[in-house]
Scaffold this motif. Structure first.
Motif, PDB file in Angstrom:
ATOM      1  N   ARG A 165      48.046  57.256  24.018  1.00  0.00           N
ATOM      2  CA  ARG A 165      49.365  57.082  23.855  1.00  0.00           C
ATOM      3  C   ARG A 165      49.931  56.138  24.693  1.00  0.00           C
ATOM      4  O   ARG A 165      50.973  55.385  24.239  1.00  0.00           O
ATOM      5  CB  ARG A 165      49.985  58.597  24.540  1.00  0.00           C
ATOM      6  CG  ARG A 165      51.616  58.669  24.185  1.00  0.00           C
ATOM      7  CD  ARG A 165      51.834  60.120  25.186  1.00  0.00           C
ATOM      8  NE  ARG A 165      53.294  59.974  25.104  1.00  0.00           N
ATOM      9  CZ  ARG A 165      54.036  60.975  25.858  1.00  0.00           C
ATOM     10  NH1 ARG A 165      53.458  61.951  26.640  1.00  0.00           N
ATOM     11  NH2 ARG A 165      55.238  61.053  25.711  1.00  0.00           N
ATOM     12  N   ILE A 166      49.400  55.958  25.967  1.00  0.00           N
ATOM     13  CA  ILE A 166      49.845  54.696  26.607  1.00  0.00           C
ATOM     14  C   ILE A 166      49.842  53.207  25.921  1.00  0.00           C
ATOM     15  O   ILE A 166      50.650  52.346  25.818  1.00  0.00           O
ATOM     16  CB  ILE A 166      49.352  54.423  28.049  1.00  0.00           C
ATOM     17  CG1 ILE A 166      49.685  55.754  28.841  1.00  0.00           C
ATOM     18  CG2 ILE A 166      49.552  53.277  28.623  1.00  0.00           C
ATOM     19  CD1 ILE A 166      48.701  56.076  30.052  1.00  0.00           C
ATOM     20  N   GLU A 167      48.813  53.201  25.395  1.00  0.00           N
ATOM     21  CA  GLU A 167      48.560  52.010  24.582  1.00  0.00           C
ATOM     22  C   GLU A 167      49.271  51.775  23.314  1.00  0.00           C
ATOM     23  O   GLU A 167      49.765  50.718  23.061  1.00  0.00           O
ATOM     24  CB  GLU A 167      47.071  51.886  24.077  1.00  0.00           C
ATOM     25  CG  GLU A 167      45.884  51.461  25.295  1.00  0.00           C
ATOM     26  CD  GLU A 167      44.807  51.587  24.616  1.00  0.00           C
ATOM     27  OE1 GLU A 167      44.367  51.777  23.560  1.00  0.00           O
ATOM     28  OE2 GLU A 167      43.517  51.413  25.425  1.00  0.00           O
ATOM     29  N   HIS A 168      49.557  52.670  22.719  1.00  0.00           N
ATOM     30  CA  HIS A 168      50.633  52.910  21.448  1.00  0.00           C
ATOM     31  C   HIS A 168      52.056  52.362  21.919  1.00  0.00           C
ATOM     32  O   HIS A 168      52.482  51.648  21.242  1.00  0.00           O
ATOM     33  CB  HIS A 168      50.581  54.282  20.746  1.00  0.00           C
ATOM     34  CG  HIS A 168      49.384  54.296  19.964  1.00  0.00           C
ATOM     35  ND1 HIS A 168      48.781  55.558  19.994  1.00  0.00           N
ATOM     36  CD2 HIS A 168      48.709  53.814  18.996  1.00  0.00           C
ATOM     37  CE1 HIS A 168      47.764  55.498  19.179  1.00  0.00           C
ATOM     38  NE2 HIS A 168      47.659  54.459  18.461  1.00  0.00           N
ATOM     39  N   LEU A 169      52.470  52.930  22.889  1.00  0.00           N
ATOM     40  CA  LEU A 169      53.767  52.692  23.801  1.00  0.00           C
ATOM     41  C   LEU A 169      53.707  51.475  24.102  1.00  0.00           C
ATOM     42  O   LEU A 169      54.991  50.867  23.982  1.00  0.00           O
ATOM     43  CB  LEU A 169      54.157  53.752  24.563  1.00  0.00           C
ATOM     44  CG  LEU A 169      54.253  55.278  23.875  1.00  0.00           C
ATOM     45  CD1 LEU A 169      54.617  56.001  25.021  1.00  0.00           C
ATOM     46  CD2 LEU A 169      55.733  54.985  23.124  1.00  0.00           C
ATOM     47  N   GLU A 170      52.676  50.973  24.614  1.00  0.00           N
ATOM     48  CA  GLU A 170      52.777  49.529  25.159  1.00  0.00           C
ATOM     49  C   GLU A 170      52.991  48.321  23.795  1.00  0.00           C
ATOM     50  O   GLU A 170      53.630  47.680  23.818  1.00  0.00           O
ATOM     51  CB  GLU A 170      51.332  48.994  25.821  1.00  0.00           C
ATOM     52  CG  GLU A 170      51.324  49.623  27.244  1.00  0.00           C
ATOM     53  CD  GLU A 170      50.240  49.194  27.741  1.00  0.00           C
ATOM     54  OE1 GLU A 170      50.063  49.335  29.077  1.00  0.00           O
ATOM     55  OE2 GLU A 170      49.112  49.023  27.160  1.00  0.00           O
ATOM     56  N   THR A 171      52.146  48.782  22.721  1.00  0.00           N
ATOM     57  CA  THR A 171      52.121  48.212  21.493  1.00  0.00           C
ATOM     58  C   THR A 171      53.697  48.172  21.079  1.00  0.00           C
ATOM     59  O   THR A 171      54.134  47.060  20.417  1.00  0.00           O
ATOM     60  CB  THR A 171      51.252  48.727  20.562  1.00  0.00           C
ATOM     61  OG1 THR A 171      49.911  48.409  20.926  1.00  0.00           O
ATOM     62  CG2 THR A 171      51.293  47.879  18.870  1.00  0.00           C
ATOM     63  N   ALA A 172      54.268  49.262  21.043  1.00  0.00           N
ATOM     64  CA  ALA A 172      55.646  49.400  20.594  1.00  0.00           C
ATOM     65  C   ALA A 172      56.700  48.674  21.346  1.00  0.00           C
ATOM     66  O   ALA A 172      57.748  47.989  20.742  1.00  0.00           O
ATOM     67  CB  ALA A 172      56.079  51.041  20.618  1.00  0.00           C
TER      68      ALA A 172
END
Length: 512
Positions: A165-172
């Motif tokens: 989840r953290i990595e996805h939001l960083e990507t976003a």
């Protein structure tokens, strides 16, 4: 795909397809198909393209055209098949006699759209990675990438803050910031950045980016609604202005806007306007009843508007778990003297929520009216237990807040040792009612106190525990980076600084 996007895509494909190496017969079919496409005659072009791929399955240009047509029609599975074939026909690993597509980046971008349409968010996100290798500044792909990553991050609830989840939001956040850098005069990038920041709970950035969206597109009701949502707690007056602006810009069919208007008008003591907004939200979406405060629902039910009452009754019938709606209807029955109806419904609700003091109070009253004193006494006894537990919980919560204020006061006067002891006591025995945000703030306060005492290792541990509960808190990230750097942990410091940069409240990316 919207008509302007489709026209732009097909024009690019026309140019790309003309340069591909082909046999004379296939080239003639391809040119004829492209003419039909240029004239908007898709039905005439499609059979010719299908003839080409029947004869040459790895004809990249024809596959790319067919994929684009399928995307424009919402035929996601067909589109994905054609686009994958177009991609396979391109590059060093292409099959023998394959005709490469001249725009592989576009094929990947369209595949991302097709996979998104099929609900394969992870596959679509991977496709944007490939598309951006060919065209790293293509804004539509960056916007899709931010949207996909944000939705994946918001959908991951197995853990409150999992690594994925953290990595996805960083990507976003990264993709949205890049689009805002590339196209600062368009609202889409700023809305994407605001939404990504909301997902990361970076409230300052979310509000700031939403403001920029309204600056560049004051006619966009969605941008104004986003600004209202992100300003509700920080600046209710500004939020109300933004919500009214969204309504004026054409957002009147959005039930979420009317719900927000109801809340904001109530905050400004505009009771009549608040109820009117809630009523409109209910007309647009009866499920809005589940989000309304009980006083608003009670006031709507008391207004005797037959349309609204019918909507509430229908929702209660179709959604047995709609507790607020059912409770409102039961209270209305009690007010109208239909005590037996009220008792029947309130018994069911009390079984659903045996610790709901308001339901128990209403049930006790209804039972008295229907002449059932024994059961009424049992309900009253249960109500006494519930209210005593609520009082005890309130007292414990009040004591915890007093302890927090004392700990902060010790820190403010420079008594860091006392502050550490106080905060350690708080984090060692968190109350069940303390949510992740409250616990994260307590741990961050402990970290600051430890850092002030020079206990860098213990401070960094406290900050890491805080960030496990709220990984995008810019202030905690900055503090953790400072402590990590001072203790020689430069790699950790850089990681914290990089994430802090993603949620910095400025409405533009940091300079490279």
């Amino acid at each position: 795909m919207t008509p302007p996007a489709r026209a732009s895509t097909l024009f690019a494909l026309l140019v790309a397809s003309m340069g591909a190496a082909q046999t004379p017969e296939i080239r003639h079919r391809m040119e004829t198909a492209l003419i039909h496409l240029a004239e908007g005659n898709d039905d005439a072009a499609a059979p010719l393209l299908l003839e080409i791929v029947d004869e040459a399955p790895f004809h990249g240009p024809a596959r790319l055209q067919l994929g684009a047509l399928a995307v424009s029609r919402g035929e996601w599975g067909v589109a994905a098949d054609h686009l994958r074939a177009a991609i396979e026909a391109t590059g060093d690993a292409a099959p023998p006699r394959a005709t490469p597509a001249q725009r592989p980046g576009l094929a990947w971008a369209l595949l991302a759209e097709a996979l998104d349409g099929r609900g394969d968010l992870a596959g679509a996100l991977d496709a944007t990675t490939e598309a951006l290798r060919f065209a790293p500044t293509f804004v539509p792909t960056l916007l899709r990438r931010s949207d996909l990553a944000r939705r994946l991050g918001e959908g991951d609830r197995a853990e409150e803050w999992s690594r994925d989840r953290i990595e996805h939001l960083e990507t976003a956040l990264e993709a949205a910031r890049e689009t805002a850098r590339l196209a600062p005069d368009r609202p889409g990038p700023w809305r994407a950045l605001s939404l990504a920041a909301l997902g990361a709970r970076a409230d300052d950035l979310a509000r700031c980016a939403a403001r920029r969206a309204t600056d560049v597109a004051p006619e966009d009701p969605g941008a104004w609604l986003l600004l209202a949502r992100t300003s509700t707690e920080a600046d209710p007056a500004a939020a109300l202005h933004a919500a009214e602006s969204s309504l004026a810009a054409g957002g009147a069919r959005n039930s979420a806007l009317w719900m927000l208007l109801g809340e904001l008008r109530a905050f400004r003591m505009n009771v009549e306007g608040s109820l009117a907004a809630y009523a409109e939200a209910l007309r647009l979406d009866p499920a809005a009843a589940g989000e309304m405060a009980s006083p608003a629902l009670d006031a709507i039910a008391a207004g005797d508007d037959e349309e609204l009452l019918a909507l509430l009754s229908e929702r209660a019938r179709r959604v047995p778990g709609a507790l607020s709606t059912r409770f409102t209807i039961a209270k209305r029955a009690l007010r109208l003297g239909r005590a037996a109806d009220a008792v029947r419904e309130l018994r069911a609700l009390a079984a659903m929520r045996p610790d709901h003091a308001a339901i128990l109070t209403a049930l006790h009253s209804a039972l008295r009216q229907t002449g059932e004193p024994t059961e009424a006494d049992h309900v009253l006894a249960r109500l006494g237990v519930v209210t005593a537990a609520e009082q005890s919980a309130w007292e414990r919560s009040n004591a915890r807040e007093q302890a927090r204020r004392a700990a902060q006061a010790a820190f403010d006067r420079g008594d860091f040792a006392a502050a550490v002891l106080a905060w350690e006591s708080r984090v060692a025995s968190p109350a069940p009612a303390d949510g992740p945000g409250r616990r994260a703030r307590d741990l961050a306060a402990l970290g600051r106190s430890l850092a002030a005492l020079g206990r860098a290792e213990a401070a960094l541990e406290a900050f890491e525990r805080s960030l496990a509960l709220g990984p995008f808190d810019a202030e905690v990230l900055a503090a953790a980076a400072e402590v990590a750097m001072s203790s020689g942990q430069s790699d950790a410091a850089r990681r914290y600084e990089a994430r802090a940069g993603l949620v910095a409240s400025e409405c533009h990316p940091a300079s490279p």
